[in-house]
Design a protein around this motif. Structure first.
Motif, mmCIF file in Angstrom:
data_model
loop_
_atom_site.group_PDB
_atom_site.id
_atom_site.type_symbol
_atom_site.label_atom_id
_atom_site.label_comp_id
_atom_site.label_asym_id
_atom_site.label_seq_id
_atom_site.Cartn_x
_atom_site.Cartn_y
_atom_site.Cartn_z
ATOM 1 N N UNK A 164 -23.652 -28.036 14.068
ATOM 2 C CA UNK A 164 -23.484 -29.354 13.444
ATOM 3 C C UNK A 164 -22.484 -29.270 12.290
ATOM 4 N N UNK A 165 -22.646 -28.250 11.460
ATOM 5 C CA UNK A 165 -21.734 -28.070 10.316
ATOM 6 C C UNK A 165 -20.305 -27.813 10.785
ATOM 7 N N UNK A 166 -20.167 -27.041 11.875
ATOM 8 C CA UNK A 166 -18.835 -26.719 12.385
ATOM 9 C C UNK A 166 -18.131 -27.970 12.909
ATOM 10 N N UNK A 167 -18.874 -28.822 13.645
ATOM 11 C CA UNK A 167 -18.279 -30.060 14.146
ATOM 12 C C UNK A 167 -17.887 -30.976 12.994
ATOM 13 N N UNK A 168 -18.754 -31.077 11.988
ATOM 14 C CA UNK A 168 -18.464 -31.914 10.816
ATOM 15 C C UNK A 168 -17.188 -31.422 10.127
#
Length: 199
Positions: A164-168
């Motif tokens: 999730x953090x990587x996509x954000x």
């Protein structure tokens, strides 16, 4: 392996089921395995990612196992995995994953790794000739190959996940409007899943 926990599970399996030992504490796993199998090297992906070109040149591997294969596609890990494969062109490669397609970027890592080896034609890639076996988890549970999971609760939110953090982060940094639009759709899907899971 993508993390020490998974690496330790694999080491534990070797010690208990191959070496038939039950007396080895976790802190001694690596030493005991190295004594029994001096040519076996076990690394986490982040350890490989931190290695320099000289280290890669010294590796002379016959067989490479990529556990949790989908995790090898992380932006910081994939170039180093590719370098490992390029420096060992004669090595046999076994990639294992229950989820070959990554949530973050929808890359099929089984196909990606097969392409890295440069051993398959486009037709063979499309026919999935690189797959030794493909079984869906529900089929594996019905055939008693995989134990049905026991559902437990834990203090963790999907917002804390690396994916999730990587996509954000990718969405925030992307300049290309088309790629940003695609990432935005993925991010919205992930956010929707998180909201649904909290109901």
């Amino acid at each position: 392996a993508p993390q020490n926990t998974i690496l330790h599970q694999f080491q534990n399996h070797i010690i208990k089921n191959v070496l038939k030992r039950t007396d080895v504490p976790l802190k001694d796993y690596s030493k005991v395995i190295e004594e029994a199998f001096p040519h076996l090297k076990m690394y986490c992906y982040d350890t490989i990612a931190s290695k320099d070109d000289e280290w890669f040149k010294k590796q002379d591997l016959d067989f490479i196992v990529l556990d949790e294969l989908h995790r090898s596609g992380a932006k910081t890990w994939q170039p180093q995995i590719k370098k490992l494969l390029e420096n060992n062109p004669n090595a046999k490669i076994l990639g294992m994953t229950a989820t070959p397609v990554r949530d973050t970027d929808h890359k099929d890592m089984a196909r990606e790794v097969a392409q890295m080896t440069e051993e398959y034609t486009e037709k063979e890639l499309n026919q999935k000739k690189y797959l030794a076996s493909e079984m869906h988890v529900l089929d594996a549970m019905q055939d008693n190959i995989v134990v049905s999971p026991k559902i437990v609760t834990f203090d963790y939110t999907l917002e804390d996940s690396d994916e999730y953090k990587e996509v954000k982060k990718m969405l925030d940094e992307e300049k290309d409007p088309e790629k940003k639009k695609e990432l935005s759709q993925i991010y919205k899907q992930m956010t929707s899943i998180i909201k649904d899971s909290e109901k």
